[in-house]
Design an enzyme around this catalytic site. Sequence first.
Site: not given
Ligand code: PEP
Ligand code: MG
Length: 606
Positions: A203, A454, A478, A525
């Site tokens: 993140h 995921e 993920d 996403c």
């Molecule tokens: C992902 O896992 O690709 C996602 C969009 O969520 P995060 O990165 O918050 O796990």
């Molecule tokens: Mg995720």
Amino acid sequence: VKEISAKAEQWWRGVSVSDGVAAGRVLRVHAGARYVYRIALEEAEIDVEIERFRTGVRLARRQLLAIKERAERALGAEHAYIFDAHLLMLEDGKLLTEIEELIRRERVNSEWAVKVATDRVIAVYRDIRDDYLRERGSDIEDVARRLLVALSDKSGEARGGNHGRLMGDAVIVAEELLPSAIVELDFTRVRAIASDAGGWTSHTAIIARGLRIPAIVGLRDLYRHARTGDSIFVDAVSGEVALHPSSSTLKRIQLAKSLGLADEHAKTEEANVSLDDDRSTIMTVDKIEITLRANVELPVEYEGVRRYGARGIGLFRSEFLWTQAGEMPSEEEQFAAYREVVELAGADGATIRFFDLGGDKIGLADDTEDAERNPALGLRAIRLSLHREELLRTQARAALRAAHGARESLRVVLPMISDIWEVRRARAIIDEERGKLADAGYAVGELKIGAMIEVPSAVMIADRLARVVDFFSLGTNDLVQYMLAVDRGNDEVAEWFRTLHPAVLEAIHRTLEAARANKIPAIVCGEMAASPAYAFILLGLGARELSMTAAALPRVRHTIRNIDQASAKSITEECLKCETAADVERFVREQLGEKWPHLFPPKSLP
Ligand code: PEP
Ligand code: MG
């Protein structure tokens, strides 16, 4: 200042996850700590500041004495001695004098001086071989924290208001920056981020790219060596960091600026991409329409959503509403936040992801005691919200209320679905809360319920899952982690994190096919969507909706308008036949690099 410049330059090498070059002063950040910023004072303000510091020390002492008395009553005198040690530190003439000298010499605020002075002492203790003495380092941390609390208690206004000049030169240095720590940072003052751990999809990286702040992860032991206040140079183009940079190193900033690589670098890229027709439909050369939405986690990103012309919000990471202390935002707080997101998204609609807690995300306040052995496979995301139902119930109520009056029904997405049972249970809870709200006279709106895809089990049952949800949301970060069993935040295995692994492509293809066959939308996403070369592959695999950090929208929009879906499809079909991740990468580099060299410069290719 003299002491700082006398130190020898030291270099670290890591993995650059957000481009740019910057220099500033170290601000060490660790979970649960308060942030302190440097404020430059005028000569005339110094005496007042010293007085403020002394008042803070007196207050901290009074508070400690009160705690000690309480502890004595509750536990007996023999257990209250620990506070004597803390009290002694607040009477330690040497430490207090050093702090006052720092305020005077560097003309800075008390908080900054406390942090600099105590960081130094803590570092000395940490290097001691004796376990008992080393432990005392944490007592100093505790006292420093208490002093900072006392200082903010007393004169918060004086500190943050029109007094002094806020310094915007913080370079965050952390072991690992968790979302809970990220939310408390003031990004208007952060120039760069450097962390010991992390990966491309952590993140820290996602947010740094979104805000265009240079960031380097995987620096191993920089945190241990850096002190708050140290001079630091971050070159996220080459992936290098220098502590105590020499003047010739600092000159590299000038060079980077002239090449358009310094912190403002991304703006030049933006200037090359037309922004005037943002809101118009985005089509490939062969007239396939693609929808581009925005991912958001912090209010500072909202402005970008409008500026870069996103078609609504494709992913709102709601766990960023949690505090550092691991406290859930109340129903009212959530309602207000979701309302704001709904308004921001407008006619194109918003997607709120229900809390994705645990794992690499935020933990609950009462869970910190026993850390999970294997958190990525533990009680996280939807599992936690079903286990602690009040989390899901409160969130459902806030979302149902926020959906009222929205122009589009509000999409909510359940993270880390691995079994259809989880969707059924969540739906039942949401329906119950809807009933209760209606009985209580609240106005509620419509929700569309989606599943994050995921984990491999969700991919394997995608066809059945598509019949019980209104949409899919593909979290490729993920998905890569779980398909390939590679920790996304561990730089030691970064080489195994292969987005273009044939198994990953197969999983995405299968999921998108299941969505198409069942006539439900699928929004991709993960970070994959934000990179032109990967976006090309996603189109080839059948994606029609992508969601990404707003700053990446111009770049991806430009790519889509200059490619044709038919080529993407045929190139991707060849990728699906490859044997290894390296084979796919080589093939993609050759094909894209040769056919569209202007769209995919070498740096943008895998
Ligand atoms: C992902 O896992 O690709 C996602 C969009 O969520 P995060 O990165 O918050 O796990
Ligand atoms: Mg995720």
